[in-house]
Design a protein around this motif. Structure first.
Motif, mmCIF file in Angstrom:
data_model
loop_
_atom_site.group_PDB
_atom_site.id
_atom_site.type_symbol
_atom_site.label_atom_id
_atom_site.label_comp_id
_atom_site.label_asym_id
_atom_site.label_seq_id
_atom_site.Cartn_x
_atom_site.Cartn_y
_atom_site.Cartn_z
ATOM 1 N N GLU A 28 0.729 -1.153 -0.140
ATOM 2 C CA GLU A 28 -0.098 -0.062 0.047
ATOM 3 C C GLU A 28 0.625 1.271 -0.095
ATOM 4 O O GLU A 28 0.611 2.221 -0.684
ATOM 5 C CB GLU A 28 -0.877 -0.159 1.369
ATOM 6 N N VAL A 47 -5.004 4.452 -0.599
ATOM 7 C CA VAL A 47 -4.622 3.184 -1.058
ATOM 8 C C VAL A 47 -5.275 1.919 0.024
ATOM 9 O O VAL A 47 -5.251 2.226 1.026
ATOM 10 C CB VAL A 47 -3.162 2.912 -1.194
ATOM 11 N N TYR A 49 -6.052 -2.410 -0.030
ATOM 12 C CA TYR A 49 -5.672 -3.652 -0.453
ATOM 13 C C TYR A 49 -7.032 -4.212 -0.385
ATOM 14 O O TYR A 49 -7.405 -4.811 0.599
ATOM 15 C CB TYR A 49 -4.542 -4.627 0.165
ATOM 16 N N VAL A 56 -4.508 -4.113 -5.382
ATOM 17 C CA VAL A 56 -4.355 -2.988 -4.461
ATOM 18 C C VAL A 56 -5.370 -2.057 -5.441
ATOM 19 O O VAL A 56 -5.089 -1.680 -6.732
ATOM 20 C CB VAL A 56 -2.786 -2.608 -4.414
#
Length: 491
Positions: A28, A47, A49, A56
């Motif tokens: 990330e 960001v 996941y 991502v």
């Protein structure tokens, strides 16, 4: 980016010994850093996941407005409702961005991931070894640089510096060795583990591994002292009267101690029974020499040890090794004197004490046995203590102390010394006059502060024998020759 990263994350975690969360955080962070290269620093970028999708996801949050003034931070209501039918003016909407950053962005992401993984590896190594300081570790020699050995100890590399190696040891790449973890340091370069094979703790740990009674707590190692590769002493104590600590450490037919000796490349080991009685402890530590008597100064942790003339060399040891190790082992300063030398010194001190009022043959010996060696020491004692020691009235003790103080001031600083030598022209002569002293020996003596015959006679034989090229036998001969010169000068 790969369509599913879950397998890769699991595999990297397994290979590197790193937790899954650490790797995801690294991913990330890498994507976020790379996105800044592509999309700049404007706008709020997050960001996340996606575990289910195994990818991502990158989002840029924009404010929903009627009229867009800044496309990097704002989105029109029409566009917003294409993404979310319920979007309203004033909402903050996450717009998914592409994670194809190009070559530069990908390189940036790679560097971030590598850095984060390395940091995690270092942290794991540090956590693994931080509590193992003082333990023994096994490893394989990987390489050698300037005499230092770099040893593979599992997940990392440790260094065995040249000064921490037993003299005479030779290792080659691929050799196995055991060493003591001396220190663990964490710095910008990572984790550095320093090993030692010369530390006294290595000796103690080897015995702990060999002797079950030590690991069980029945026998305790009190202290250890070493001159690596040559000789060592270890003091042991048993909390169980039925268990002989020395015998347990030696083992059946010497099997246990021999295993330790082999690991230390033939280092001779003396196993000493510890005693709460410090005099007895030091006598044990000086074994195999037999001790006649000792005089203790507890305040300065100094002990004067007297041995028979034929035991002097045994007590001192080769180049002072035995007494040096005994001193390290016990933590006491040990001064060894022969009976003949002690008799001479004590006789001179008795005569000095008998100059004081109320002091005769018996009382001078009492003072000597109580540890008094100079007028200064008598001058500094409390009158009540002196009266108790000599079993006399306090008034007499005060008079003795006053006279001792006067005598000390008259004699000056030289009276502080325990050994009183008669001043003479012979005594003040150069050491060159002594039989057996050539140019080289004279230079060694003078360099170390022995300018005159008197200087030499004041020397402790332990210090004299430890000088380069002297040794115990030569030291004894030099002192005998110097004494003869003094006696001839008196005639």
């Amino acid at each position: 980016m790969p369509s599913n990263l879950n397998y890769i994350i699991d595999q990297v975690g397994k290979d590197k010994g790193i937790g899954r969360k650490v790797i995801i955080d690294a991913l990330e962070q890498a994507v976020l850093t790379a996105s800044r290269k592509t999309y700049g620093h404007q706008g709020e970028i997050e960001v996340h996941y996606n575990e289910e999708a195994g990818e991502v996801e990158l989002f840029q949050f924009k404010q929903v407005v009627e009229e867009v003034m800044d496309p990097s931070t704002e989105i029109s209501l029409e566009e917003a409702r294409d993404l979310d039918a319920e979007a309203q003016i004033g909402d903050s909407l996450g717009v998914k961005l592409a994670t194809d950053f190009g070559r530069i962005g990908a390189q940036t992401a790679k560097q971030v991931i590598i850095q984060k993984v390395r940091e995690a590896e270092r942290e794991n190594v540090y956590n693994e070894f931080k509590d193992r300081k003082g333990d023994i570790v096994s490893g394989t020699v990987q390489r050698m640089e300037k005499g230092n050995l770099y040893v593979n100890v599992g997940r990392t590399e440790a260094v065995l510096l040249l000064k921490e190696q037993i003299p005479g040891e030779v290792y080659r790449q691929g050799d196995r060795l055991r060493a003591y973890i001396l220190d663990i340091q964490k710095n910008s370069k990572g984790v550095q583990i320093f090993l030692s094979r010369t530390h006294p703790g290595f000796l103690s740990k080897l015995f702990e591994n060999e002797v079950p009674e030590i690991s069980e707590g029945v026998i305790k190692i009190i202290s250890a002292a070493r001159e690596p590769g040559e000789r060592a002493k270890i003091a042991v104590y048993s909390s169980n009267r039925d268990v002989d600590p020395v015998g347990a450490c030696v083992g059946m037919r010497g099997s246990r101690v021999q295993n330790v000796v082999q690991e230390l490349r033939g280092e001779r080991i003396d196993i000493i029974p510890w005693s709460q009685d410090q005099a007895k402890y030091i006598c044990n530590a000086l074994a195999p020499a037999k001790i006649s008597r000792v005089y203790i100064d507890e305040e300065y942790r100094h002990m004067e040890v007297v041995v028979a003339d034929d035991q002097l060399s045994l007590a001192i040891g080769k180049k002072g090794q035995n007494v040096r190790l005994a001193s390290k082992l016990t933590g006491w300063k040990i001064d060894i004197k022969s009976e003949s030398k002690m008799e001479k010194i004590s006789g001179e001190i008795f005569e000095m004490f008998k100059q004081l009022p109320y002091i005769g043959d018996v009382t001078s010996r009492i003072l000597y046995n109580e540890g008094f060696r100079s007028l200064k020491e008598i001058a500094e004692v409390d009158p009540e203590d002196l009266a108790r020691i000599l079993k006399i009235e306090k008034e007499k003790a005060v008079e003795i102390i006053q006279r001792a103080a006067e005598g000390f001031q008259e004699e000056g600083p030289e009276s502080k010394k325990q050994e009183v030598l008669p001043p003479s022209d012979s005594a003040m002569g150069s050491v060159d006059r002594i039989d057996g002293v050539g140019e080289k020996t004279a230079e060694i003596l003078k360099t170390n502060g022995f300018q005159t015959i008197q200087d030499l006679l004041k020397a402790d034989i332990e210090r004299l024998s430890s000088l380069p090229g002297i040794g115990l036998k030569k030291a004894e001969k030099l002192l005998q020759s110097a004494q003869r010169l003094i006696e001839e000068g008196k005639k």
